[in-house]
Structures are given as structure tokens and as C-alpha cells.
Design an enzyme around this catalytic site. Structure first.
Site, PDB file in Angstrom:
ATOM      1  N   LYS A 132      27.898 -31.304 -29.853  1.00  9.68           N
ATOM      2  CA  LYS A 132      28.904 -30.347 -30.193  1.00  9.68           C
ATOM      3  C   LYS A 132      29.583 -30.743 -31.557  1.00  9.68           C
ATOM      4  CE  LYS A 132      31.326 -30.116 -26.317  1.00  9.68           C
ATOM      5  NZ  LYS A 132      30.633 -30.925 -25.608  1.00  9.68           N
ATOM      6  N   ASN A 155      38.081 -28.554 -30.225  1.00  4.76           N
ATOM      7  CA  ASN A 155      37.758 -29.616 -29.391  1.00  4.76           C
ATOM      8  C   ASN A 155      37.703 -30.977 -30.493  1.00  4.76           C
ATOM      9  OD1 ASN A 155      37.749 -30.892 -26.727  1.00  4.76           O
ATOM     10  ND2 ASN A 155      35.630 -30.978 -26.874  1.00  4.76           N
ATOM     11  N   HIS A 202      30.366 -32.730 -15.852  1.00  4.39           N
ATOM     12  CA  HIS A 202      31.714 -32.042 -15.519  1.00  4.39           C
ATOM     13  C   HIS A 202      31.651 -31.305 -14.100  1.00  4.39           C
ATOM     14  CE1 HIS A 202      33.124 -33.543 -19.344  1.00  4.39           C
ATOM     15  NE2 HIS A 202      32.454 -32.623 -20.036  1.00  4.39           N
TER      16      HIS A 202
END
Length: 479
Positions: A132, A155, A202
Site C-alpha cells: 500500500k 494511513n 489481521h
């Protein structure tokens, strides 16, 4: 892809609205300040009650904001809206109570989206299990090369609230979004977006792979121009098919192979576009050479193609794609070449903190002496080792969960010599690099791609990568 436009009530102000901010920290403090400045009656709740939390609480209380430390579970009476830090899990009692009371929950991304002005810059959004940050930075570099005012936000880097509410004017924003952030951003509607890849990660937070993928897929909802997906990862294409987008929004694939119509790909060392060209069934546009991508590892070429797809969806010319990729410099500890010693390359990919990232890193070199291990975070290593076995000259294992990797190597690569280091002190990395040097032959790559988190031995992956680089330099000085 479905078609439909979602309209949501965007509050012009929060005057008199009772808002609870869940969590202090990087996103909570600015969210509380922004809401307070807009007339909201703000209460901040926080699980922790340490020195840092008390310092932040004092700062907010001086503004007239109520802060409850050590009590993040109870829904304050009269709450009409919760704005949460992205890391707070959906099954927390606070959110369960909010659900029963019909109180909406937003993340900081949702708040930023709703506070945008009428002439706000469109968002080009990036998510995925790995890549990302690199992709967003490549995208920002390409947009800047096209003369556009932009920033890498979300982020990464600048906070979205600062980008949306600050004085600086942008033409377009390159936005990195985590699965956590997307979970709490129900009304986000990007200009164009990409899901780079999907691998289990996650899952303790999301509860299942299906829930994790669904949250990633939210990035495509309401896209106006392009939903960019990874041809090699069918899950990403499935998310595009399920998305409800605006009329005319296109599905655009990227591939390391020869692209079909409506795809970007690679032909004889050239990155080409068969998506944003006239008569895409017959024509292709050269964008850049593989050698323009730094470094030109396969997974990084995929990142470049994804960034190029979003930039082209925004109308950026081909020359800016090439110039932006040439200008891009990767962050430290991402497949960073440290040195060559006695014909052996030493590469630091300490950022490869999960198996998916390590697999991409291992695919970029051959033969490899692999330094791996750390905290596994519930991961298994059989698939990674089976896919990479033929590339391995040897392996040096460090960290708390190294036995899991050692057992996978025994099952899938029994002929590969393995050095298992028990020590976890600061000198362990020097010993690991020394053992790797012993196993390596001229033409090999010694690759730190741990496939694990670092916190068992190091503060973070940066410190782990720095220790690797320092050990390589020490060996070089003694050579």
C-alpha cells in the site's frame, strides 16, 4: 459491477451534537479538536491511563473537552455519534452498546470525507495486504510529475483531517487506507481505487477472511471512473464484481504478463497501457520501462502498474508515469540493497513482516540465503516455504517463533541447510549475517525477509533492518 449512487446526509456542522471520540492517539486527539471547534459537545473515552494518555487528556481538557481515561467500554449518556480510532475492534462493548442504541460509528477517514468542502480534491485510494505505502508514494510521485498538487495521505504521511481541513489546496489526493479505516468509513466514495492483493492478515481483528476481504472491498463502493484490480489475485476481481459503483465506472486489471484490453501489463520489459487508450482492442501505450521501477522486483512492478492505473484513470499522460516512477525512492527497509561483499548481495526487506510480503520478496531473487523469523502472529509457513524452496541456498532463523519456519523447511525443503540461532540479544543479527555469509556463494543474495513481526527482539522493523545493515557493514569492514 453494480450501478448506483449513494447519497448520505453530510452534517454541515456539529453544533450542539453529543459526540464520543473513542481513543486518544494519532487520530483521536485531532478528531476531538476538530469536532469541538465545530461546536460539538465532545467526550473522549480511552482504555489506557498512562502518562502519555494523561498528557493528551490535559491538553484536551484545557479546551473544555471531557476525557474519561481507563474507561473505553461504557457508552456516555446522550451520545449521538461515535468517532473511533481505526484500531478499535468492532466487537468492543462500546460499539455493541452503540449498535443497540442506534448510534452511528465513524472512523477518522469517514469524518474527513464528510468534512470536505464542495470543491474538495478527489481521492485516488489504495488498499491491499501488502504494497500500500509504496504504491501510494509511487502514485503521488507520478501525479507530481504531471504538475498536479497532491500529497500521500491517510494511513501514511499527512493525516486526512489535516489534508482536508488545512490551508493547502490540492488537485487530487493519493490515499492509503487500511482495512481498519475502511471498516469505519461507510460513505467514502473515491474517484478510483485499487485493492492490490489479499492474503490472510489481521484476522483477529476482523474475525474471518471473508470479513477482512469485505472491508477491503469497501474501497470500490461508489467509484466514479475505475476499479483497479490484480489479475493474478482473483479475490480482488471478485470484490470489483460485487461493488456498487457509478454508471460508467470501469474494471481495470494489472498484470505482470501481456495485458488484454482494459488492462495494464508488461511486454518485453515495457510497462504498457491497454486500458486508457483509443481502440484498446488494437492499441497499447508505452508508459515506462521495467528498469524505471526502483527496485524492479516483480511485486514492485505490480505496485507500479497499480499506481499507473490510478494515475491514468485521473487523466495523467504517459510521460508523467515514466518520470514519476524514475523519481520515486522507496522507503528504508523495503527490498533495500545494502552492499555487495565477495560477490554476494545483501538485501534488507525487514518490512516483510508477514508471509505474503516475504513471498513477494523471495520471488525477486535467486539463489537466496534467507534470514527469517520473529513473531509469527498466528501465521503458518508451509505454503511460503513450498513456493520458495527451489530458490533457497540456505536459511538462518532468528526470533521467538523460528521453530515454525524450521519445521516448514524440514517438511518442504529438507535439503536446504538451516542455522537455528537461539540467542535473542542485540548481537544476534551480527551472528545471523555471519552465518548467512558462510552459507552464501558468489552470485547469491543474502535476504532479510523475516515473514514475522519484530517486537520479540527489536523495537520495530526499522530497528531490525538497521541492525542487519550495521552487521553487513561490520562484516565488510573486517573483510
Amino acid at each position: 459491477m453494480g450501478s448506483g449512487q449513494v447519497t448520505s446526509s453530510v452534517p454541515s456542522d456539529f453544533q450542539g451534537k453529543h459526540v464520543t471520540v473513542a481513543g486518544l492517539g494519532v487520530s483521536g486527539v485531532p478528531a476531538a479538536k476538530v469536532l469541538h471547534a465545530r461546536g460539538a459537545i465532545v467526550t473522549v473515552v480511552n482504555d489506557g491511563d498512562d502518562a502519555r494518555a494523561r498528557e493528551q487528556a490535559a491538553e484536551l481538557e484545557a479546551l473544555g473537552i471531557t476525557v474519561r481515561l481507563g474507561d473505553g467500554a461504557t457508552l456516555p449518556e446522550g451520545t449521538e455519534l461515535i468517532v473511533t480510532a481505526p484500531g478499535w475492534k468492532p466487537d468492543k462493548p462500546l460499539f455493541l452498546a452503540a449498535g443497540k442504541a442506534g448510534v452511528p460509528v465513524w472512523g477518522d477517514v469517514e469524518l474527513a470525507w464528510r468534512l470536505r468542502g464542495p470543491d474538495a480534491a478527489p481521492w485516488l485510494a489504495v488498499t491491499g495486504t501488502n504494497g500500500k505505502t509504496t504504491t501510494v508514494q509511487m502514485l503521488a510521485s507520478i501525479l507530481k510529475a504531471a504538475g498536479l498538487r497532491t500529497a500521500a495521505v491517510g494511513n501514511i504521511g499527512v493525516s486526512l483531517l489535516d489534508a482536508v481541513l488545512g490551508e493547502e489546496q490540492y488537485d487530487v489526493l493519493a490515499v492509503e487506507l487500511s482495512s481498519y479505516q475502511l471498516h469505519w468509513a461507510p460513505s467514502l466514495r473515491a474517484h478510483s481505487a485499487v485493492v492490490l492483493n489479499l492474503a490472510p492478515d489481521h484476522l483477529d481483528w476482523h474475525g474471518s477472511m471473508e470479513a477482512y476481504a469485505a472491508d477491503k472491498g469497501r474501497i470500490y463502493e461508489g467509484n466514479r471512473v475505475a476499479c483497479v484490480y490484480n489479475v493474478a489475485d482473483k479475490l480482488t476481481e471478485d470484490l470489483v464484481r460485487e461493488a456498487d459503483v457509478e454508471e460508467g465506472c470501469r474494471a481495470i486489471g494489472f498484470t505482470l504478463g501481456t495485458p488484454g484490453p482494459s488492462q495494464l501489463g508488461v511486454v518485453e520489459g515495457i510497462l504498457v497501457d491497454r486500458a486508457f487508450v483509443e481502440d484498446r482492442h488494437k492499441n497499447a501505450q508505452e508508459l515506462a520501462e521495467v528498469s524505471d521501477v526502483n527496485p524492479p522486483a516483480p511485486h514492485n512492478i505490480a505496485n507500479a502498474l497499480a499506481a499507473a492505473g490510478l494515475a491514468r484513470a485521473f487523466g495523467v499522460p504517459a510521460k508523467a508515469v515514466r518520470d514519476g516512477l524514475r523519481a520515486f525512492r522507496p522507503d528504508a527497509h523495503r527490498i533495500a540493497h545494502v552492499a555487495d561483499l565477495d560477490g554476494v548481495a545483501y538485501v534488507d526487506d525487514s518490512k516483510a513482516t508477514n508471509t505474503h510480503a516475504a513471498e513477494a520478496s523471495l520471488a525477486a531473487y535467486e539463489p537466496i540465503v534467507w534470514i527469517a523469523g520473529g513473531l509469527a502472529k498466528g501465521a503458518t509457513f508451509d505454503e511460503l516455504v513450498a513456493k520458495s524452496a527451489k530458490r533457497l541456498r540456505g536459511a538462518v532463523l532468528i526470533g521467538a517463533d523460528r521453530a515454525l519456519i524450521r519445521e516448514a523447511l524440514a517438511r518442504h525443503a529438507p535439503e536446504v541447510p538451516v542455522v537455528d540461532l537461539e540467542r535473542t540479544d542485540t548481537g544476534a543479527m551480527l551472528q545471523a549475517v555471519t552465518e548467512a555469509k558462510r552459507l552464501a556463494q558468489p552470485g547469491d543474495t543474502v535476504l532479510l525477509a523475516p515473514a514475522c513481526a519484530s517486537m520479540d527482539m527489536f523495537t520495530n522493523y526499522n530497528q531490525r533492518g538497521d541492525a542487519f545493515a550495521a552487521a553487513v557493514r561490520e562484516l565488510g569492514a573486517g573483510a
